[in-house]
Scaffold this motif. Structure first.
Motif, PDB file in Angstrom:
ATOM      1  N   GLU A   1       0.849  -0.981  -0.049  1.00 13.87           N
ATOM      2  CA  GLU A   1       0.097  -0.051   0.083  1.00 13.87           C
ATOM      3  C   GLU A   1       0.804   1.100  -0.047  1.00 13.87           C
ATOM      4  N   LYS A   2       0.714   2.027  -0.663  1.00 14.80           N
ATOM      5  CA  LYS A   2       1.308   3.349  -1.163  1.00 14.80           C
ATOM      6  C   LYS A   2       0.437   4.612  -0.857  1.00 14.80           C
ATOM      7  N   LYS A   3       1.278   5.654  -0.318  1.00 13.88           N
ATOM      8  CA  LYS A   3       0.458   7.041  -0.123  1.00 13.88           C
ATOM      9  C   LYS A   3       0.527   7.801  -1.615  1.00 13.88           C
ATOM     10  N   GLY A   4      -0.533   7.779  -2.298  1.00 19.87           N
ATOM     11  CA  GLY A   4      -0.579   8.586  -3.371  1.00 19.87           C
ATOM     12  C   GLY A   4      -0.358   7.657  -4.756  1.00 19.87           C
ATOM     13  N   LEU A   5      -1.012   8.066  -5.942  1.00 23.04           N
ATOM     14  CA  LEU A   5      -0.776   7.332  -7.150  1.00 23.04           C
ATOM     15  C   LEU A   5       0.583   7.438  -7.713  1.00 23.04           C
ATOM     16  N   TYR A   6       1.200   8.378  -7.524  1.00 19.57           N
ATOM     17  CA  TYR A   6       2.630   8.526  -8.122  1.00 19.57           C
ATOM     18  C   TYR A   6       3.508   7.408  -7.412  1.00 19.57           C
ATOM     19  N   LEU A   7       3.507   7.173  -6.269  1.00 16.97           N
ATOM     20  CA  LEU A   7       4.560   6.087  -5.447  1.00 16.97           C
ATOM     21  C   LEU A   7       3.810   5.027  -5.903  1.00 16.97           C
ATOM     22  N   ALA A   8       2.604   4.838  -5.746  1.00 12.13           N
ATOM     23  CA  ALA A   8       1.995   3.368  -6.231  1.00 12.13           C
ATOM     24  C   ALA A   8       2.237   3.180  -7.706  1.00 12.13           C
ATOM     25  N   MET A   9       2.327   3.964  -8.853  1.00 13.84           N
ATOM     26  CA  MET A   9       2.695   3.896 -10.140  1.00 13.84           C
ATOM     27  C   MET A   9       4.459   3.571 -10.320  1.00 13.84           C
ATOM     28  N   ASP A  10       5.153   4.124  -9.395  1.00 12.72           N
ATOM     29  CA  ASP A  10       6.626   3.805  -9.501  1.00 12.72           C
ATOM     30  C   ASP A  10       6.769   2.591  -9.177  1.00 12.72           C
ATOM     31  N   ILE A  11       6.207   1.860  -8.005  1.00 14.24           N
ATOM     32  CA  ILE A  11       6.624   0.648  -7.426  1.00 14.24           C
ATOM     33  C   ILE A  11       5.754  -0.223  -8.655  1.00 14.24           C
ATOM     34  N   ALA A  12       4.528  -0.127  -9.177  1.00 11.95           N
ATOM     35  CA  ALA A  12       3.808  -1.045  -9.868  1.00 11.95           C
ATOM     36  C   ALA A  12       4.752  -1.100 -11.427  1.00 11.95           C
ATOM     37  N   ASP A  13       5.780  -0.007 -11.631  1.00  8.32           N
ATOM     38  CA  ASP A  13       6.202  -0.403 -13.005  1.00  8.32           C
ATOM     39  C   ASP A  13       7.587  -1.113 -12.559  1.00  8.32           C
ATOM     40  N   ILE A  14       8.210  -0.840 -11.606  1.00 13.27           N
ATOM     41  CA  ILE A  14       9.399  -1.847 -11.057  1.00 13.27           C
ATOM     42  C   ILE A  14       8.894  -3.255 -11.042  1.00 13.27           C
ATOM     43  N   TRP A  15       7.933  -3.829 -10.241  1.00 13.00           N
ATOM     44  CA  TRP A  15       7.477  -4.777  -9.977  1.00 13.00           C
ATOM     45  C   TRP A  15       7.321  -5.555 -11.303  1.00 13.00           C
ATOM     46  N   LEU A  16       6.415  -4.915 -12.207  1.00 11.64           N
ATOM     47  CA  LEU A  16       6.093  -5.450 -13.339  1.00 11.64           C
ATOM     48  C   LEU A  16       7.081  -5.822 -14.415  1.00 11.64           C
ATOM     49  N   GLU A  17       8.067  -4.784 -14.509  1.00  9.70           N
ATOM     50  CA  GLU A  17       9.287  -5.047 -15.422  1.00  9.70           C
ATOM     51  C   GLU A  17      10.120  -6.228 -14.745  1.00  9.70           C
ATOM     52  N   ARG A  18      10.165  -6.422 -13.483  1.00  8.56           N
ATOM     53  CA  ARG A  18      11.175  -7.477 -12.934  1.00  8.56           C
ATOM     54  C   ARG A  18      10.195  -8.730 -13.173  1.00  8.56           C
ATOM     55  N   ALA A  19       8.751  -8.893 -13.036  1.00 10.30           N
ATOM     56  CA  ALA A  19       8.279  -9.991 -13.027  1.00 10.30           C
ATOM     57  C   ALA A  19       8.027 -10.518 -14.651  1.00 10.30           C
ATOM     58  N   LEU A  20       8.193  -9.529 -15.419  1.00  8.92           N
ATOM     59  CA  LEU A  20       7.822  -9.944 -16.854  1.00  8.92           C
ATOM     60  C   LEU A  20       9.521 -10.478 -17.463  1.00  8.92           C
ATOM     61  N   ALA A  21      10.673  -9.963 -16.642  1.00 13.60           N
ATOM     62  CA  ALA A  21      11.733 -10.439 -16.952  1.00 13.60           C
ATOM     63  C   ALA A  21      12.234 -11.668 -16.192  1.00 13.60           C
ATOM     64  N   HIS A  22      11.317 -12.059 -15.484  1.00 10.85           N
ATOM     65  CA  HIS A  22      11.479 -13.353 -14.503  1.00 10.85           C
ATOM     66  C   HIS A  22      12.370 -13.152 -13.556  1.00 10.85           C
ATOM     67  N   LYS A  23      12.441 -12.051 -12.798  1.00  8.56           N
ATOM     68  CA  LYS A  23      13.468 -11.793 -11.789  1.00  8.56           C
ATOM     69  C   LYS A  23      12.477 -11.563 -10.438  1.00  8.56           C
ATOM     70  N   LEU A  24      11.748 -12.356 -10.266  1.00 12.53           N
ATOM     71  CA  LEU A  24      10.958 -12.210  -9.061  1.00 12.53           C
ATOM     72  C   LEU A  24      11.848 -12.667  -7.749  1.00 12.53           C
TER      73      LEU A  24
END
Length: 96
Positions: free
Chosen positions: A73-96
């Protein structure tokens, strides 16, 4: 039939339905779900205050509980989108 155009963020589709935002391509192995938990008023506009970020596996054979890979859970949409992009990039690169 023409393919539907979506807004994009860093080249990935961004789709909003009410207080839920999906980030990523549903044909990929993972997507992000952002849930706006609370809002606040600022300068006459509603601003997302608390946002739940969830990394989901798109495998339809998994139960909804097993589809959830990560959550935060993040405070604000900006921080949420920031972590969302990082998580998605890593997951799609299979670096979980």
């Amino acid at each position: 039939m023409a393919e539907k155009e979506f807004f994009t963020f860093k080249g990935k589709p961004l789709v909003r339905c009410g207080d839920e935002i999906y980030y990523g391509n549903m044909e990929d192995e993972y997507v992000i779900r952002l849930q706006i938990k609370s809002k606040r008023e600022e300068n006459g506009m509603e601003i997302a205050d608390k946002v739940a970020v969830q990394l989901l596996c798109t495998d339809p054979d998994l139960s909804p509980r097993k589809q959830l890979v990560k959550t935060s859970e993040k405070k604000g949409l900006y921080l949420a989108m920031d972590i969302a992009d990082i998580w998605l990039e890593r997951a799609l690169a299979h670096k979980l």
